[in-house]
Design an enzyme around this catalytic site. Structure first.
Site, short mmCIF file in Angstrom:
data_model
loop_
_atom_site.label_atom_id
_atom_site.label_comp_id
_atom_site.label_asym_id
_atom_site.label_seq_id
_atom_site.Cartn_x
_atom_site.Cartn_y
_atom_site.Cartn_z
N MET A 1 -0.87 -3.44 -0.15
CA MET A 1 -0.33 -3.58 0.69
C MET A 1 0.28 -5.37 1.45
O MET A 1 0.79 -5.64 2.20
CB MET A 1 -0.26 -3.72 2.78
CG MET A 1 -1.98 -2.03 2.65
SD MET A 1 -0.40 -0.38 2.34
CE MET A 1 0.48 -0.75 4.14
N HIS B 1 1.42 -10.72 2.11
CA HIS B 1 0.65 -9.50 2.33
C HIS B 1 1.67 -8.53 4.00
O HIS B 1 2.03 -9.79 4.72
CB HIS B 1 -0.63 -9.67 3.06
CG HIS B 1 -1.40 -8.50 3.29
ND1 HIS B 1 -1.59 -7.07 4.40
CD2 HIS B 1 -2.65 -7.98 1.92
CE1 HIS B 1 -1.90 -6.78 4.34
NE2 HIS B 1 -2.52 -6.94 2.66
N HIS B 2 2.06 -7.31 3.88
CA HIS B 2 2.61 -6.67 4.93
C HIS B 2 2.43 -7.15 5.96
O HIS B 2 2.63 -7.21 6.77
CB HIS B 2 2.48 -5.34 4.72
CG HIS B 2 3.90 -4.54 4.95
ND1 HIS B 2 4.59 -5.06 6.07
CD2 HIS B 2 4.49 -3.37 4.81
CE1 HIS B 2 5.61 -4.47 6.29
NE2 HIS B 2 5.31 -3.07 5.30
N CYS B 3 1.16 -7.71 6.01
CA CYS B 3 0.03 -8.08 7.62
C CYS B 3 0.79 -9.39 8.50
O CYS B 3 1.05 -9.63 9.62
CB CYS B 3 -1.34 -8.11 7.80
SG CYS B 3 -2.25 -9.15 6.82
N VAL C 1 4.28 -9.73 7.75
CA VAL C 1 6.11 -9.91 8.14
C VAL C 1 6.29 -9.02 7.77
O VAL C 1 5.06 -7.93 6.85
CB VAL C 1 6.74 -10.73 6.66
CG1 VAL C 1 5.92 -12.05 6.82
CG2 VAL C 1 6.09 -9.88 5.29
#
Length: 196
Positions: free
Chosen positions: A26, A146-148, A150
């Protein structure tokens, strides 16, 4: 008395962690090419120390880049905490293609970098400075985050604060950073859940 710090993740950001596994990463990635210009060393390589100095002088503008995941005891809920072992050399890496590296080799390297999961025990980003490209007067930066940390638009935060419209030789000196301590009831670093 020092104030302690942790910040909860949003439900959406927690979902990006929850749905990640060994085959479904992710993180977001990017590849950018740059003219080497004044970053070329006398030996013809890229001055990675100068790039590190530039990034160190701008990190205070994106504080999330020096935070890692922590875990609330009992509930096992992820939160952001300051990384008291932050090491810029781990996050900003330097590599080279066998010269002269063509676009195919660069794409393969970027694919290998993107295929590796980020270490959840550290801030969830990496930048790779790649030299050895064809022509010798350019280099690449492969970045992943990581998508968490941004969403799609804010994924350019660090590059946006690093890059200027006009060329410059000026680099801001690093701002002194002291990580805020964890609450006294916090478990040790070794008790965090393992990486998926």
């Amino acid at each position: 008395m020092e104030s302690t710090f942790y910040e909860r993740l949003s439900a959406q950001d927690r979902s990006f962690l929850h749905f990640e596994d060994a085959t479904t990463h992710m993180h977001l990635g990017g590849l950018a090419l740059f003219e080497a210009g004044p970053l070329t060393t006398p030996a013809g390589g890229i001055d990675i120390d100068r790039i590190r100095h530039q990034i160190a002088g701008r990190l205070h503008l994106v504080p999330r880049y020096r935070q890692r995941l922590g875990w609330i005891p009992v509930f096992n809920q992820a939160v952001w905490v300051d990384d008291d072992h932050f090491n810029l050399h781990y996050h900003l890496r330097h590599t080279s293609l066998p010269s002269p590296g063509d676009d195919r080799q660069l794409k393969r390297l970027a694919g290998r970098i993107m295929s590796q999961q980020l270490d959840r025990g550290k801030p969830l980003w990496e930048m790779w400075v790649v030299e050895g490209l064809e022509g010798g007067d350019r280099f690449a930066i492969v970045s992943k985050i990581h998508h968490c940390m941004v969403d799609g638009m804010s994924s350019v935060d660090l590059l946006a604060v690093l890059l200027t419209i006009e060329p410059t030789d000026h680099a801001d000196p690093p701002v002194r950073w002291v990580p805020r301590p964890l609450p006294t009831w916090w478990p040790s670093r070794s008790s965090a859940p393992s990486v998926l």
